[in-house]
Design an enzyme around this catalytic site. Structure first.
Site, PDB file in Angstrom:
ATOM      1  N   GLY A  46      74.771  20.879 -15.664  1.00 54.30           N
ATOM      2  CA  GLY A  46      74.844  19.686 -16.509  1.00 54.30           C
ATOM      3  C   GLY A  46      73.743  19.658 -17.560  1.00 54.30           C
ATOM      4  CB  CYS A  47      70.107  20.246 -17.291  1.00 57.97           C
ATOM      5  SG  CYS A  47      69.820  18.959 -16.053  1.00 57.97           S
TER       6      CYS A  47
END
EC number: 1.11.1.24
Length: 158
Positions: A46-47
């Site tokens: 996600g990051c």
């Protein structure tokens, strides 16, 4: 637990070390719009997706006079590797002791499969040229987030 910094309030000041070793001070960025985004960990799915979305929008953001700053509790070496691996074109700031995340309210209780821990809640703060928080996204869903940020930046530039 720390309260969230809300839109309309003065952005809490900070001086943090960036991935290149320089010191980044919010006060030095007065006159620029700042996208300050907190993310849990370098090089996680996600990051990475979020960072790459901001990377890919960088030319549009710069056109609006925006400075993007990513913040996580990772150390400088981790930030350097993450930045190089994905050719990120904005500073990643080290918030090892999560003091800045706490100031903004992004350091929160997280519940993962019944295990409660403290950590970064993915969140973004749009800070206007006068140092006021213009918009807060508290539980960021990565998909389409970059477009929402850009939309708000356009409103600021009005």
């Amino acid at each position: 637990m720390a309260e969230w910094v809300e839109a309309g309030s003065k952005a809490p000041s900070f001086t943090l070390t960036a991935d290149d070793g320089s010191k980044v001070k919010l006060g030095d960025l007065k006159g620029s719009i700042v996208v300050l985004y907190f993310y849990p960990k370098d090089d996680t799915p996600g990051c990475t997706k979020e960072a790459c979305a901001f990377r890919d929008r960088q030319s549009e953001l710069v056109k609006h006079g925006v400075k993007v700053l990513g913040v996580s509790p990772d150390d400088k070496d981790s930030h350097v590797k993450f930045k190089e691996k994905y050719k990120l074109n904005f500073p990643l700031l080290v918030d090892k002791d999560h003091k800045l995340a706490e100031k903004y309210g992004a350091w929160r209780e997280k519940n993962m499969y019944g295990k409660v821990t403290m950590g970064i809640q993915r969140s973004t703060f749009l800070i206007d040229a006068d140092g006021k928080v213009a918009k807060v996204w508290k539980r960021v869903q990565v998909d389409g987030h970059d477009a929402k940020v850009l939309e708000e930046v356009s409103k600021l530039k009005g």
